[in-house]
Motif scaffolding. Structure first.
Motif, PDB file in Angstrom:
ATOM      1  N   LEU A 130       0.823  -1.210   0.000  1.00 37.54           N
ATOM      2  CA  LEU A 130       0.000   0.000   0.000  1.00 37.54           C
ATOM      3  C   LEU A 130       0.858   1.261   0.000  1.00 37.54           C
ATOM      4  O   LEU A 130       0.570   2.223  -0.732  1.00 37.54           O
ATOM      5  CB  LEU A 130      -0.920  -0.002   1.226  1.00 37.54           C
ATOM      6  N   PHE A 131       1.916   1.245   0.802  1.00 41.82           N
ATOM      7  CA  PHE A 131       2.809   2.399   0.827  1.00 41.82           C
ATOM      8  C   PHE A 131       3.466   2.609  -0.535  1.00 41.82           C
ATOM      9  O   PHE A 131       3.548   3.752  -1.032  1.00 41.82           O
ATOM     10  CB  PHE A 131       3.881   2.192   1.898  1.00 41.82           C
ATOM     11  N   GLY A 132       3.925   1.510  -1.154  1.00 45.85           N
ATOM     12  CA  GLY A 132       4.545   1.627  -2.471  1.00 45.85           C
ATOM     13  C   GLY A 132       3.573   2.124  -3.523  1.00 45.85           C
ATOM     14  O   GLY A 132       3.939   2.960  -4.372  1.00 45.85           O
ATOM     15  N   TYR A 133       2.327   1.638  -3.474  1.00 44.44           N
ATOM     16  CA  TYR A 133       1.333   2.063  -4.458  1.00 44.44           C
ATOM     17  C   TYR A 133       1.059   3.565  -4.358  1.00 44.44           C
ATOM     18  O   TYR A 133       1.097   4.290  -5.362  1.00 44.44           O
ATOM     19  CB  TYR A 133       0.043   1.267  -4.261  1.00 44.44           C
ATOM     20  N   TYR A 134       0.784   4.031  -3.142  1.00 42.85           N
ATOM     21  CA  TYR A 134       0.460   5.457  -2.980  1.00 42.85           C
ATOM     22  C   TYR A 134       1.692   6.341  -3.205  1.00 42.85           C
ATOM     23  O   TYR A 134       1.557   7.469  -3.704  1.00 42.85           O
ATOM     24  CB  TYR A 134      -0.130   5.703  -1.598  1.00 42.85           C
ATOM     25  N   PHE A 135       2.867   5.838  -2.868  1.00 45.22           N
ATOM     26  CA  PHE A 135       4.081   6.618  -3.118  1.00 45.22           C
ATOM     27  C   PHE A 135       4.315   6.781  -4.618  1.00 45.22           C
ATOM     28  O   PHE A 135       4.633   7.872  -5.102  1.00 45.22           O
ATOM     29  CB  PHE A 135       5.278   5.927  -2.462  1.00 45.22           C
ATOM     30  N   ILE A 136       4.144   5.689  -5.372  1.00 48.54           N
ATOM     31  CA  ILE A 136       4.330   5.757  -6.826  1.00 48.54           C
ATOM     32  C   ILE A 136       3.294   6.687  -7.450  1.00 48.54           C
ATOM     33  O   ILE A 136       3.623   7.508  -8.327  1.00 48.54           O
ATOM     34  CB  ILE A 136       4.257   4.342  -7.428  1.00 48.54           C
ATOM     35  N   GLN A 137       2.043   6.573  -7.010  1.00 44.48           N
ATOM     36  CA  GLN A 137       1.004   7.445  -7.551  1.00 44.48           C
ATOM     37  C   GLN A 137       1.280   8.915  -7.227  1.00 44.48           C
ATOM     38  O   GLN A 137       1.045   9.800  -8.058  1.00 44.48           O
ATOM     39  CB  GLN A 137      -0.360   7.036  -6.990  1.00 44.48           C
ATOM     40  N   TRP A 169       8.251  -0.552  -8.773  1.00 43.46           N
ATOM     41  CA  TRP A 169       7.598  -1.813  -8.402  1.00 43.46           C
ATOM     42  C   TRP A 169       8.613  -2.944  -8.284  1.00 43.46           C
ATOM     43  O   TRP A 169       8.457  -3.829  -7.419  1.00 43.46           O
ATOM     44  CB  TRP A 169       6.519  -2.168  -9.413  1.00 43.46           C
ATOM     45  N   ALA A 170       9.630  -2.947  -9.124  1.00 43.63           N
ATOM     46  CA  ALA A 170      10.672  -3.978  -9.008  1.00 43.63           C
ATOM     47  C   ALA A 170      11.405  -3.863  -7.674  1.00 43.63           C
ATOM     48  O   ALA A 170      11.685  -4.874  -7.010  1.00 43.63           O
ATOM     49  CB  ALA A 170      11.648  -3.862 -10.179  1.00 43.63           C
ATOM     50  N   VAL A 171      11.716  -2.645  -7.259  1.00 40.45           N
ATOM     51  CA  VAL A 171      12.393  -2.434  -5.971  1.00 40.45           C
ATOM     52  C   VAL A 171      11.498  -2.848  -4.811  1.00 40.45           C
ATOM     53  O   VAL A 171      11.955  -3.477  -3.841  1.00 40.45           O
ATOM     54  CB  VAL A 171      12.825  -0.963  -5.842  1.00 40.45           C
ATOM     55  N   ILE A 172      10.217  -2.525  -4.876  1.00 41.29           N
ATOM     56  CA  ILE A 172       9.285  -2.878  -3.793  1.00 41.29           C
ATOM     57  C   ILE A 172       9.146  -4.394  -3.676  1.00 41.29           C
ATOM     58  O   ILE A 172       9.180  -4.958  -2.572  1.00 41.29           O
ATOM     59  CB  ILE A 172       7.923  -2.216  -4.045  1.00 41.29           C
ATOM     60  N   ILE A 173       8.997  -5.082  -4.788  1.00 40.31           N
ATOM     61  CA  ILE A 173       8.869  -6.542  -4.751  1.00 40.31           C
ATOM     62  C   ILE A 173      10.137  -7.185  -4.210  1.00 40.31           C
ATOM     63  O   ILE A 173      10.095  -8.131  -3.400  1.00 40.31           O
ATOM     64  CB  ILE A 173       8.527  -7.074  -6.151  1.00 40.31           C
ATOM     65  N   PHE A 174      11.293  -6.682  -4.622  1.00 41.58           N
ATOM     66  CA  PHE A 174      12.556  -7.223  -4.114  1.00 41.58           C
ATOM     67  C   PHE A 174      12.684  -6.976  -2.609  1.00 41.58           C
ATOM     68  O   PHE A 174      13.150  -7.845  -1.858  1.00 41.58           O
ATOM     69  CB  PHE A 174      13.734  -6.585  -4.851  1.00 41.58           C
ATOM     70  N   ALA A 175      12.260  -5.794  -2.147  1.00 35.45           N
ATOM     71  CA  ALA A 175      12.330  -5.487  -0.720  1.00 35.45           C
ATOM     72  C   ALA A 175      11.418  -6.416   0.084  1.00 35.45           C
ATOM     73  O   ALA A 175      11.771  -6.853   1.184  1.00 35.45           O
ATOM     74  CB  ALA A 175      11.956  -4.026  -0.489  1.00 35.45           C
ATOM     75  N   ILE A 176      10.243  -6.729  -0.447  1.00 37.06           N
ATOM     76  CA  ILE A 176       9.328  -7.631   0.254  1.00 37.06           C
ATOM     77  C   ILE A 176       9.912  -9.035   0.344  1.00 37.06           C
ATOM     78  O   ILE A 176       9.908  -9.668   1.408  1.00 37.06           O
ATOM     79  CB  ILE A 176       7.963  -7.643  -0.451  1.00 37.06           C
ATOM     80  N   ILE A 177      10.430  -9.536  -0.762  1.00 34.12           N
ATOM     81  CA  ILE A 177      10.953 -10.906  -0.776  1.00 34.12           C
ATOM     82  C   ILE A 177      12.199 -11.029   0.090  1.00 34.12           C
ATOM     83  O   ILE A 177      12.330 -11.940   0.908  1.00 34.12           O
ATOM     84  CB  ILE A 177      11.236 -11.339  -2.230  1.00 34.12           C
ATOM     85  N   LYS A 178      13.125 -10.099  -0.071  1.00 31.82           N
ATOM     86  CA  LYS A 178      14.410 -10.205   0.633  1.00 31.82           C
ATOM     87  C   LYS A 178      14.319  -9.689   2.062  1.00 31.82           C
ATOM     88  O   LYS A 178      14.886 -10.298   2.975  1.00 31.82           O
ATOM     89  CB  LYS A 178      15.465  -9.417  -0.147  1.00 31.82           C
ATOM     90  N   GLY A 179      13.630  -8.582   2.272  1.00 34.10           N
ATOM     91  CA  GLY A 179      13.621  -7.978   3.590  1.00 34.10           C
ATOM     92  C   GLY A 179      12.660  -8.614   4.555  1.00 34.10           C
ATOM     93  O   GLY A 179      12.960  -8.721   5.753  1.00 34.10           O
TER      94      GLY A 179
END
Length: 370
Positions: A130-137, A169-179
């Motif tokens: 949610l944070f990534g979505y609203y930040f990108i928008q 979105w690539a950075v957000i997905i990587f952060a979710i998987i790795k972090g």
């Protein structure tokens, strides 16, 4: 008598030969002494038994028990040893051993899966998405506002938006998987391969459009803000997504064109990243009209328009065409508009001024316009 002796001697030799072959098969018994229950003297006692019948010849001098007892006693531990070895080897390929090895090597056991996926991790995943979505928008909205306020850099800023969206979105997905989850590398590879196969079989058209969108972003035949003609639609590019590209047509309609279609077809770009583009206006005139005066009027009509871009030349061309068995002179005015968004206004403005001046100069009549 001699015949009986020869027969018994042959039978004894055959029995001894079979005994030696049986003992030679076991390497552990090669060096062990061979015990016989009957001595050699028993063999020569046959001569003294002259009165025995022919049936007594069939009786084995060395009985089965006397031969089998030492062989059996020596072969039994060997057979058990070999059976244990075979049983041990077979157990390696048994079902229990197979499943035991799988359970030891597979990383995603239920216990480990529960450790990787928990309620807290799911909660933080939703928060980060949610944070990534609203930040990108928010960032896209800010870039869009700046692009609209600066006509000079509008196309450049808008060209950054699709690249920023994909990278974010690539950075957000990587952060979710790795972090958050941090799964083993083998699990990530296996999951990626499984998802790739499933998606590749179930959504081939979608993958074509996704790879088409990546190709458009890398090759850049057009950018956001360009005016393109895809063959079916002509309009301004307002968004280059992973699946489709959106255009605003002349009648202010938003059209989504699949990326795979744009990649595999010819696309005409009117401005190629620049703010200005060429506009063409066509007017049909009579065949005997004074082209010199008409060219002068057309050039001045384009120059006085408020949408004209004067840093590029204005061209007036004439072509002969036959329509409804009559010959006409088609005039084509080529001029550049200062902003591609005013393309159709500029075209209408040139046509209106030229016809009005031609009527004013009486180079054409109202009857010729119908």
């Amino acid at each position: 008598m001699m015949k009986h002796f020869t027969t018994r001697l042959i039978f004894v030799l055959i029995s001894l030969l079979n005994l030696q072959i049986a003992l030679a098969q076991d390497t552990n018994l090669v060096n062990t002494p061979v015990y016989h229950n009957d001595s050699i003297t028993n063999i020569f006692k046959i001569e003294s038994k002259k009165t025995d019948s022919l049936t007594n010849i069939k009786k084995s001098i060395i009985s089965k028990d006397t031969i089998a007892t030492p062989i059996k006693s020596k072969l039994t531990p060997i057979i058990k040893k070999e059976a244990n070895i075979v049983k041990k080897d077979t157990s390696l390929f048994s079902a229990n051993k197979l499943f035991t090895n799988i359970e030891e090597n597979v990383p995603d056991k239920p216990k480990e899966v529960l450790e990787i996926i928990s309620l807290s991790k799911i909660f933080w995943t939703i928060i980060l998405l949610l944070f990534g979505y609203y930040f990108i928008q928010l960032v896209i909205k800010i870039l869009d506002i700046f692009s609209e306020r600066s006509a000079k850099f509008r196309i450049t800023i808008k060209g950054i938006i699709p690249v920023f969206r994909i990278v974010s979105w690539a950075v957000i997905i990587f952060a979710i998987i790795k972090g958050i989850y941090n799964p083993p590398f083998e699990t990530v590879i296996a999951f990626t391969a499984s998802v790739g196969i499933a998606v590749g079989l179930a959504a081939q058209d979608l993958l074509k459009n996704v790879f088409g969108g990546m190709a458009l972003l890398l090759d850049r035949p057009f950018m956001v803000g360009d005016k393109i003609d895809s063959g079916k639609y002509y309009g301004e590019v307002i968004e280059i997504g992973l699946r489709a590209t959106r255009l605003v047509t002349a009648d202010d309609s938003v059209v989504s064109v699949p990326n795979a279609e744009l990649v595999n077809s010819s696309v005409s770009n009117s401005n190629s990243g620049e703010l200005n583009c060429q506009v063409v206006a066509e007017i049909y005139l009579s065949i005997d009209i004074d082209t010199y005066k008409v060219r002068q009027i057309a050039t001045e009509s384009a120059q006085v328009s408020r949408f004209v871009y004067l840093n590029k030349p204005i061209t007036v061309l004439f072509f002969n065409e036959v329509k409804e068995r009559r010959s006409y002179l088609k005039m084509r005015i080529k001029a550049y508009v200062m902003d591609i968004r005013y393309e159709f206004q500029f075209k209408s403005d040139m046509t209106e001024i030229v016809i009005r001046e031609l009527l004013k100069e009486k180079l054409i009549s109202k009857d010729e316009l119908f």
